[in-house]
Write an enzyme that holds these catalytic residues in place. Sequence first.
Site, PDB file in Angstrom:
ATOM      1  N   THR A 160      94.905 -58.454  28.537  1.00  0.00           N
ATOM      2  CA  THR A 160      95.432 -59.587  28.118  1.00  0.00           C
ATOM      3  C   THR A 160      96.550 -60.101  26.887  1.00  0.00           C
ATOM      4  O   THR A 160      95.819 -59.190  25.808  1.00  0.00           O
ATOM      5  CB  THR A 160      94.717 -60.917  27.298  1.00  0.00           C
ATOM      6  OG1 THR A 160      93.997 -61.469  28.553  1.00  0.00           O
ATOM      7  CG2 THR A 160      95.702 -62.458  26.436  1.00  0.00           C
ATOM      8  N   GLU A 168      94.501 -61.756  33.838  1.00  0.00           N
ATOM      9  CA  GLU A 168      92.787 -62.255  34.729  1.00  0.00           C
ATOM     10  C   GLU A 168      92.895 -64.055  34.701  1.00  0.00           C
ATOM     11  O   GLU A 168      92.509 -64.219  33.381  1.00  0.00           O
ATOM     12  CB  GLU A 168      92.548 -60.965  34.391  1.00  0.00           C
ATOM     13  CG  GLU A 168      90.754 -61.098  34.906  1.00  0.00           C
ATOM     14  CD  GLU A 168      90.666 -61.609  36.359  1.00  0.00           C
ATOM     15  OE1 GLU A 168      90.945 -60.763  36.977  1.00  0.00           O
ATOM     16  OE2 GLU A 168      89.667 -62.540  36.660  1.00  0.00           O
ATOM     17  N   LEU A 174      89.027 -64.712  34.912  1.00  0.00           N
ATOM     18  CA  LEU A 174      87.330 -65.059  35.203  1.00  0.00           C
ATOM     19  C   LEU A 174      86.670 -64.949  33.895  1.00  0.00           C
ATOM     20  O   LEU A 174      87.432 -64.695  33.245  1.00  0.00           O
ATOM     21  CB  LEU A 174      86.781 -62.905  35.760  1.00  0.00           C
ATOM     22  CG  LEU A 174      87.837 -62.464  34.800  1.00  0.00           C
ATOM     23  CD1 LEU A 174      85.239 -61.893  33.438  1.00  0.00           C
ATOM     24  CD2 LEU A 174      87.314 -61.143  35.750  1.00  0.00           C
ATOM     25  N   LYS A 224      99.228 -66.660  31.265  1.00  0.00           N
ATOM     26  CA  LYS A 224      97.894 -66.236  30.569  1.00  0.00           C
ATOM     27  C   LYS A 224      97.376 -66.707  28.779  1.00  0.00           C
ATOM     28  O   LYS A 224      96.518 -67.752  28.806  1.00  0.00           O
ATOM     29  CB  LYS A 224      97.154 -64.750  30.408  1.00  0.00           C
ATOM     30  CG  LYS A 224      96.259 -64.030  29.696  1.00  0.00           C
ATOM     31  CD  LYS A 224      94.833 -64.824  30.846  1.00  0.00           C
ATOM     32  CE  LYS A 224      94.033 -64.626  30.391  1.00  0.00           C
ATOM     33  NZ  LYS A 224      92.415 -64.369  30.968  1.00  0.00           N
ATOM     34  N   ASN A 266      94.830 -70.276  28.007  1.00  0.00           N
ATOM     35  CA  ASN A 266      93.340 -69.927  26.908  1.00  0.00           C
ATOM     36  C   ASN A 266      93.508 -70.234  26.039  1.00  0.00           C
ATOM     37  O   ASN A 266      92.435 -71.032  25.631  1.00  0.00           O
ATOM     38  CB  ASN A 266      93.150 -68.356  27.107  1.00  0.00           C
ATOM     39  CG  ASN A 266      91.778 -67.269  27.700  1.00  0.00           C
ATOM     40  OD1 ASN A 266      91.871 -68.288  28.989  1.00  0.00           O
ATOM     41  ND2 ASN A 266      92.239 -66.334  27.619  1.00  0.00           N
ATOM     42  N   ALA A 308      81.955 -81.050  23.544  1.00  0.00           N
ATOM     43  CA  ALA A 308      81.521 -80.803  21.936  1.00  0.00           C
ATOM     44  C   ALA A 308      80.541 -80.183  21.764  1.00  0.00           C
ATOM     45  O   ALA A 308      79.599 -80.260  21.881  1.00  0.00           O
ATOM     46  CB  ALA A 308      81.596 -82.498  21.503  1.00  0.00           C
ATOM     47  N   GLY A 349      83.808 -69.100  21.694  1.00  0.00           N
ATOM     48  CA  GLY A 349      83.469 -68.740  20.554  1.00  0.00           C
ATOM     49  C   GLY A 349      83.791 -67.039  21.416  1.00  0.00           C
ATOM     50  O   GLY A 349      84.352 -67.669  22.612  1.00  0.00           O
ATOM     51  N   CYS A 407      87.719 -63.755  24.305  1.00  0.00           N
ATOM     52  CA  CYS A 407      88.863 -64.091  24.190  1.00  0.00           C
ATOM     53  C   CYS A 407      89.408 -65.455  23.751  1.00  0.00           C
ATOM     54  O   CYS A 407      90.464 -65.187  22.835  1.00  0.00           O
ATOM     55  CB  CYS A 407      88.600 -64.661  26.090  1.00  0.00           C
ATOM     56  SG  CYS A 407      87.941 -63.327  26.852  1.00  0.00           S
TER      57      CYS A 407
HETATM   58  C1  UGA Z   1      87.428 -67.508  29.112  1.00  0.00           C
HETATM   59  C2  UGA Z   1      88.177 -68.213  29.991  1.00  0.00           C
HETATM   60  O1  UGA Z   1      87.469 -69.800  30.525  1.00  0.00           O
HETATM   61  C3  UGA Z   1      88.932 -67.694  31.684  1.00  0.00           C
HETATM   62  O2  UGA Z   1      89.373 -68.747  31.896  1.00  0.00           O
HETATM   63  C4  UGA Z   1      89.649 -66.230  31.023  1.00  0.00           C
HETATM   64  O3  UGA Z   1      90.170 -64.967  31.976  1.00  0.00           O
HETATM   65  C5  UGA Z   1      89.176 -65.494  29.471  1.00  0.00           C
HETATM   66  O4  UGA Z   1      87.942 -66.606  28.822  1.00  0.00           O
HETATM   67  C6  UGA Z   1      89.296 -64.450  29.613  1.00  0.00           C
HETATM   68  O5  UGA Z   1      90.453 -64.869  29.004  1.00  0.00           O
HETATM   69  O6  UGA Z   1      89.045 -63.390  30.058  1.00  0.00           O
HETATM   70  P1  UGA Z   1      84.728 -66.966  29.005  1.00  0.00           P
HETATM   71  O7  UGA Z   1      85.542 -66.683  27.317  1.00  0.00           O
HETATM   72  O8  UGA Z   1      84.097 -66.259  30.077  1.00  0.00           O
HETATM   73  O9  UGA Z   1      86.531 -67.677  29.432  1.00  0.00           O
HETATM   74  O10 UGA Z   1      84.052 -68.178  28.461  1.00  0.00           O
HETATM   75  P2  UGA Z   1      84.211 -69.689  28.401  1.00  0.00           P
HETATM   76  O11 UGA Z   1      83.518 -70.379  29.805  1.00  0.00           O
HETATM   77  O12 UGA Z   1      85.457 -70.256  28.760  1.00  0.00           O
HETATM   78  O13 UGA Z   1      84.193 -69.973  26.989  1.00  0.00           O
HETATM   79  C7  UGA Z   1      84.540 -69.933  25.986  1.00  0.00           C
HETATM   80  C8  UGA Z   1      84.027 -70.933  24.986  1.00  0.00           C
HETATM   81  O14 UGA Z   1      83.605 -72.089  24.829  1.00  0.00           O
HETATM   82  C9  UGA Z   1      82.446 -70.805  24.931  1.00  0.00           C
HETATM   83  O15 UGA Z   1      82.108 -70.157  23.587  1.00  0.00           O
HETATM   84  C10 UGA Z   1      81.775 -71.943  25.375  1.00  0.00           C
HETATM   85  O16 UGA Z   1      80.308 -72.551  24.689  1.00  0.00           O
HETATM   86  C11 UGA Z   1      82.590 -73.086  24.853  1.00  0.00           C
HETATM   87  N1  UGA Z   1      82.833 -74.165  25.121  1.00  0.00           N
HETATM   88  C12 UGA Z   1      83.194 -74.136  26.474  1.00  0.00           C
HETATM   89  C13 UGA Z   1      82.635 -75.447  24.460  1.00  0.00           C
HETATM   90  O17 UGA Z   1      82.559 -75.333  23.265  1.00  0.00           O
HETATM   91  N2  UGA Z   1      83.329 -76.859  25.456  1.00  0.00           N
HETATM   92  C14 UGA Z   1      83.164 -76.256  26.244  1.00  0.00           C
HETATM   93  O18 UGA Z   1      83.696 -77.404  27.004  1.00  0.00           O
HETATM   94  C15 UGA Z   1      83.693 -75.366  27.206  1.00  0.00           C
END
Ligand code: UGA
Length: 433
Positions: free
Chosen positions: A121, A151, A153, A204, A208, A252, A257, A260
């Site tokens: 990224t 990416e 994922l 990207k 995010n 909420a 965290g 990413c």
């Molecule tokens: C995120 C993106 O969702 C991916 O599409 C992207 O590829 C990735 O970053 C990256 O740039 O590599 P990720 O960091 O694995 O993926 O995690 P997420 O599932 O997106 O969650 C991120 C944070 O948001 C977590 O701390 C989660 O608890 C929080 N979250 C998520 C919330 O507080 N509320 C929500 O409704 C959703």
Amino acid sequence: MRIAIIGSGHVGLVTGACLAEKGHEVLCTDSNEEKIKTLQSGKLPIYEPGLEELVRKNVAAKRLSFSTSTEEAVAFAVPLFICVGTPTLASGAPELYYVEKVAKDVAQLLTEYKLIVDKSTVPVMTGARVRETIERYSKGEVPFDVASCPEFLREGSAIQDTLHPDRIIIGADTDRARALLQEIFEPFGACAIVTDISSAELIKHASNSFLAMKISFINAVSRICDVTGADVEEVARGMGLDPRIGEAFLRAGIGYGGYCFPKDVLAFGHISEQLGINFPLLPATHEINREQLDFFVEKIKQEIWVLRGKTLGMWGLSFKPNTDDVRESPALRLAEKLISEGANVRAYDPAAGEIVKKTHPDIQVVGDKYEALDGADALVIATDWSEFAEADLAEVKKRLILPTIFDGRNLLDPEKVRKAGLTCHGVGRGRPK
Ligand code: UGA
């Protein structure tokens, strides 16, 4: 097709294994010898559900191998995927040293046509810099192309996300590069957007940051709910039914965290500023996320008063469920805050416990969720692992000193908690009845 991956972290390794699964012949490289030795011995340096089996299967089929040598990578394949880390610097800008280093190394090894594909990224215009670097450091007139293939994922569901992507972004500016990338991703059968490199890079960062903004938006709304007695879960449900808004990423909690979102929101803000564009949504997204923990700590104090000398049982340490990753974990930051105010934290996490034991000796990490409650005044839920949602609430009540739960992920059904004789303080759910 033969493909080389340079940088075998979460993105590199998952990408490599999934490309191999789709029939390509993949060499994954990394400068970290320890990591490559681990992979060569059949083990994984990271936790990702399903990855170990996928790696093992494709190594056995001779479609996947590992090396520490960039030279080998360049000799092995025409497409070279850059998958190195781009951590945040103190300024908020991403560290592009590793990206530049790969470009320089590749340039010096260039003897025939290569396609250098950036999957790390990076800020918009990095592709142009990579091209410039290769031109500067390569010895002669060897042709090459640069492309961007971001990416999407998510940790914890990385295999599924990669094997069944909702979109594939191909940023390239020559027919040769476009044709190679289309051939590589053809077996994935996803909708491919073929565009220019800058647009791909922006897709990207913008994606995010937009998702992070949705989370901060609902977290800000949750504060209004707390004051007015409204329920943020109902508000999010009502909003999400509008397909223009969508229900995803409107949960909420104590904030986002991971490796990413925090990094990318800052990096996107930084590049916007550098380009002279005022984009106040980005710093606001970051700021709301930072403050969200303070609000939660305040909520705990409002209820149990003085933190000093109290013990809080904590469920969850990883930044989200199904991963052992604690980078920028709101759960870990919450534990640190509580400890800095004099509380003791007894924590349990299904995957991240051993890691936190080593890095945070001041957190008492235990091996079972109920054990975390022994001697605890109250329970704090900090990560939404499904095993916490299924917990035996009678057992929780029996072990806690006060019948009180602070649910930082709105994981539990408040009605069920109330029926079990416990009080549940969620995020944006008003005061418990
Ligand atoms: C995120 C993106 O969702 C991916 O599409 C992207 O590829 C990735 O970053 C990256 O740039 O590599 P990720 O960091 O694995 O993926 O995690 P997420 O599932 O997106 O969650 C991120 C944070 O948001 C977590 O701390 C989660 O608890 C929080 N979250 C998520 C919330 O507080 N509320 C929500 O409704 C959703």
